[in-house]
Write a protein that holds these residues in place. Structure first.
Motif, mmCIF file in Angstrom:
data_model
loop_
_atom_site.group_PDB
_atom_site.id
_atom_site.type_symbol
_atom_site.label_atom_id
_atom_site.label_comp_id
_atom_site.label_asym_id
_atom_site.label_seq_id
_atom_site.Cartn_x
_atom_site.Cartn_y
_atom_site.Cartn_z
ATOM 1 N N CYS A 145 -17.454 -81.218 -31.671
ATOM 2 C CA CYS A 145 -17.228 -79.793 -31.397
ATOM 3 C C CYS A 145 -16.942 -79.569 -29.912
ATOM 4 O O CYS A 145 -15.990 -78.883 -29.536
ATOM 5 C CB CYS A 145 -18.453 -78.990 -31.823
ATOM 6 N N LYS A 146 -17.752 -80.172 -29.063
ATOM 7 C CA LYS A 146 -17.550 -80.040 -27.610
ATOM 8 C C LYS A 146 -16.225 -80.647 -27.184
ATOM 9 O O LYS A 146 -15.528 -80.117 -26.318
ATOM 10 C CB LYS A 146 -18.691 -80.721 -26.851
ATOM 11 N N SER A 147 -15.874 -81.776 -27.809
ATOM 12 C CA SER A 147 -14.643 -82.471 -27.454
ATOM 13 C C SER A 147 -13.426 -81.591 -27.734
ATOM 14 O O SER A 147 -12.480 -81.543 -26.948
ATOM 15 C CB SER A 147 -14.536 -83.780 -28.229
ATOM 16 N N TYR A 148 -13.450 -80.885 -28.867
ATOM 17 C CA TYR A 148 -12.323 -80.026 -29.223
ATOM 18 C C TYR A 148 -12.123 -78.928 -28.180
ATOM 19 O O TYR A 148 -10.988 -78.562 -27.853
ATOM 20 C CB TYR A 148 -12.525 -79.395 -30.595
ATOM 21 N N PHE A 149 -13.228 -78.417 -27.644
ATOM 22 C CA PHE A 149 -13.155 -77.351 -26.650
ATOM 23 C C PHE A 149 -13.190 -77.915 -25.220
ATOM 24 O O PHE A 149 -13.560 -77.229 -24.277
ATOM 25 C CB PHE A 149 -14.295 -76.357 -26.859
ATOM 26 N N TYR A 150 -12.830 -79.192 -25.095
ATOM 27 C CA TYR A 150 -12.709 -79.859 -23.792
ATOM 28 C C TYR A 150 -14.013 -79.815 -22.989
ATOM 29 O O TYR A 150 -14.001 -79.653 -21.773
ATOM 30 C CB TYR A 150 -11.565 -79.233 -22.976
ATOM 31 N N TYR A 221 -10.458 -69.960 -31.843
ATOM 32 C CA TYR A 221 -11.815 -70.179 -32.360
ATOM 33 C C TYR A 221 -11.753 -70.544 -33.843
ATOM 34 O O TYR A 221 -12.349 -71.516 -34.299
ATOM 35 C CB TYR A 221 -12.672 -68.915 -32.196
ATOM 36 N N SER A 222 -11.022 -69.727 -34.596
ATOM 37 C CA SER A 222 -10.938 -69.926 -36.043
ATOM 38 C C SER A 222 -10.308 -71.265 -36.399
ATOM 39 O O SER A 222 -10.858 -72.048 -37.175
ATOM 40 C CB SER A 222 -10.128 -68.777 -36.662
ATOM 41 N N ASN A 223 -9.157 -71.551 -35.812
ATOM 42 C CA ASN A 223 -8.471 -72.817 -36.099
ATOM 43 C C ASN A 223 -9.281 -74.004 -35.609
ATOM 44 O O ASN A 223 -9.305 -75.063 -36.231
ATOM 45 C CB ASN A 223 -7.084 -72.824 -35.442
#
Length: 230
Positions: A145-150, A221-223
């Motif tokens: 999850c953190k990785s996706y949001f850098y 956020y949704s995607n």
């Protein structure tokens, strides 16, 4: 008419500064006083905030008490601008440092314990709400999850590195919908400030009033949540 020489212009400028200083300053028993431009009271120069743009004495023309009242009235009449300024300051390095100092001070002087002692019902209610929000996410899922949001706050974009420097802790996980699931389908990484201020508010009502609000980030956020789950 003959124009003034540069030397004469400089002399007059210096004289004007002296005249202005003499009108608003006086010394009593070797202690310097300054006249407040708002309340018209003579006060010690220590009772004035510093002003770098004032090249005469380096102080504001009004005392600290009048400055506070003036700022308070402005904030009431300009609520939206005041909110944006406060949020911007809170996100700055200086703002975070000041908040941390204030928190440590309240911890040391016992004001936090005093609040806890006189607000037991509020704290109990909050703790019960937090129990219902227990995350059902593994460490692997959390990292994904953190990785996706850098490795940054999904809302204000504060990086986890900077977050750790200020708060001495990693990013939190925040429920996008407070009343929905506790798993990865409803959580995004959030800094301490965003996680705390959002609380039980819906994403729309909370995020809409933030200085870092961006309409296009709703889809993000949704995607993002759906891609992480997959």
């Amino acid at each position: 008419m003959i124009g003034l020489t540069q030397e004469e212009k400089d002399r007059r400028a210096i004289q004007r500064k002296k005249d202005k200083y003499n009108k608003t300053h006086k010394t009593i028993n070797e202690v310097e006083y300054k006249l407040c431009s708002i309340c018209n009271d003579w006060q010690l120069t220590d009772m004035y905030y510093k002003n770098k743009s004032n090249n005469v004495v380096g102080l504001y023309p009004y005392c600290k008490s009048c400055a506070i009242n003036k700022a308070h009235k402005w904030a009431i009449n300009n609520r939206e601008s005041s909110r944006i300024m406060k949020e911007k300051y809170a996100k700055s390095d200086k703002g975070r440092e000041r908040n941390n100092i204030a928190w440590k001070k309240r911890t040391q002087n016992g004001s936090i314990k005093e609040y806890q002692r006189f607000n037991k019902e509020k704290i109990k209610f909050y703790q019960l709400k937090r129990k219902k929000k227990k995350h059902k996410i593994s460490e692997v899922e959390r990292d994904r999850c953190k990785s996706y949001f850098y490795y940054s706050c999904a809302y204000c974009r504060l990086s986890e590195i900077d977050h750790f420097k200020v708060n001495n802790q990693k990013l939190h996980l925040n429920h996008v919908d407070p009343s929905s699931a506790n798993d990865l389908s409803n959580n995004v990484p959030a800094c301490k400030s965003c996680n705390s201020s959002k609380g039980t508010n819906s994403l729309y009502s909370w995020y809409l009033n933030k200085s870092f609000y961006r309409l296009e980030r709703y889809d993000y956020y949704s995607n993002g949540l759906m891609k992480i789950i997959k």
